[in-house]
Design an enzyme around this catalytic site. Sequence first.
Site, PDB file in Angstrom:
ATOM      1  N   GLY A 176      -0.363   6.722   4.461  1.00  0.00           N
ATOM      2  CA  GLY A 176      -1.542   7.572   4.309  1.00  0.00           C
ATOM      3  C   GLY A 176      -2.697   6.912   3.600  1.00  0.00           C
ATOM      4  N   GLY A 220       0.854  -1.178   0.000  1.00  0.00           N
ATOM      5  CA  GLY A 220       0.000   0.000   0.000  1.00  0.00           C
ATOM      6  C   GLY A 220       0.886   1.222   0.000  1.00  0.00           C
TER       7      GLY A 220
END
Length: 596
Positions: free
Chosen positions: A546, A543
């Site tokens: 944030g 990923g």
Amino acid sequence: MKLKLLLIFLLLAVLLITTESKPKDKHKDKHRSRGHGREKKKQKFEDIIEDIIFKESSDDDDEDQPFLDWLRDLQDLHGECTPNPCLNNGVCKKKGRRGYKCDCPEPFKGRKCEKGPKVCRKGVCGWGECVLTSTAPFYECKCKYPFQPPDCKRYSVCQPNPCRNGGQCVQEGNDFDCQCPEGFRGRFCHVGPNDCYVGDGESYRGNVSETDDGFDCLYWNSHFILENGADPFNSFEDDDGLGPHNFCRNPDGEPKPWCFYRRGRRLLWDYCDVNKCPEPTGGPKPTTGGPPTPAVDPTSPIILFPTETAKTTSAPQPSQDPSSPVVPTSSPAPKQFETCGVAQPKKVLTRIFGGLKVSPGAVPWQVSVQQKPKNSNMAYSHICGGVLIESCWVLTAGHCIEKNKDMQVVMGSLSLSTNDPSAQVIGVENAIVHENYRETSTAVYNDIALLRLRGTNGVCANETQFVKTACLPSGQISDGTECTISGWGATEDSNYGSNHLLEANVLLISQTKCSEPTIYGNALNNGMFCAGYLQGGVDSCQGDSGGPLTCKQNGTSVVYGVVSWGDQCGKENKPGVYSRVTNFLNWIKSKTQVPA
């Protein structure tokens, strides 16, 4: 002497910094300038010999490792047979008060019938890719040329000739080059002059099997691709053109045909080096793929036939100028963002996995947070992920915010390297970092921030199939729940990120377990939680800082966590750490002034 040594070290440092900074421009729009005449990556003999996948096990053999009790406890909190936890048509039977047992059909086994035959083991295919088949021995070796079948352990260059369609094989040591007759191209001259795609390429049944950058496509039945738990032993042929071949296809609504490829043990995907058919002028229609020819593997021909129809798509939302606010249309329009957490993907790949392929519209709340030096003419670059929670509000991590930077967000796009017509680019008016944000040598606390987007009359982002909001959570979610992380895994300083959006599933890990001395000890507080797998593997490296961790709650996707920090990537006993959004709900509402 000391001065000379110091100067030498300084010179070396400058050289290293220069070398490491080169990858930073890799996010430029490479697709815009792509053409078939340009120099592309060509895999050489030494590349095959040095490929790490042929030096280590190509399959994670669960049977050779003790199953971790913590993972079983998390996954089987209730031990219920409804819904059926057994995969691949396994039959669930109650066992005791809290347990169950899966009766698995052949050839599957495992606690949930998730395990097929472990056939793609180290060395079984020499210097070749292992693909799964529906009959014994349940695998086949697809050799990396010049290695030869059946086991890809011996090699021969240009004997026999691998070049198709009358191509001439020219030997260069252990490497080769196919000199193709006019109109043919591809590494093996296997792509004909009429090989092209119509529309978005859903009907494409041609023979291109290389990405834009020249990487070889993986076979669709490669063990790298098939989902753990999906049944790879049914027929591979389907309406999407997927099968036991490595030709480019578009089964999920992308703008053009694509394929998976491998870089080391990393499974990636990219668009293919395939021509778009010329606009019809009243003459004969192009044959999206030309006459069928053998698959790229010159030793194992597979014939595929083109289909006749092509799909048309509606015109997507145009991009927005980040320097100007969004002006609402004067005509009456349905109210936007009335619902949250409900995606409308174009098409879902049910048998393809990797946590590495996101269908258009499947994660419509995912945002790319980008920045550049303040008031500069430099291009924006991706630094973090984020999640859209309101038309004018994006949730991200506090450590993503830097002072003296101009910021913008890009949403509605799966790619960082292409101009996607469905993308919306909106400038950031204000970045709000949590007042108690702080970093220490062991952890990051209150790692959460909000981005106020530029807009007019409360309208910033426009809702489309590709841009939607995620819901905020209404309460705690049970440990052991499987949730989703998503992001590009790429920053301006990253050598190994992806230009395309990735996603993967992770398990929520209990705070007690994650606070054990061998994991993160007392570094965690209630504003954080862990998710992943303690044995290592999938982590928020796939990923972005944030970016969202979303879970299903009352049938909708809620942003339960924000990617924050961790000890390296995918390391054993070091899962990803996320900001716990439920702890910051009041803070979020106070800043966004959510109406009652």
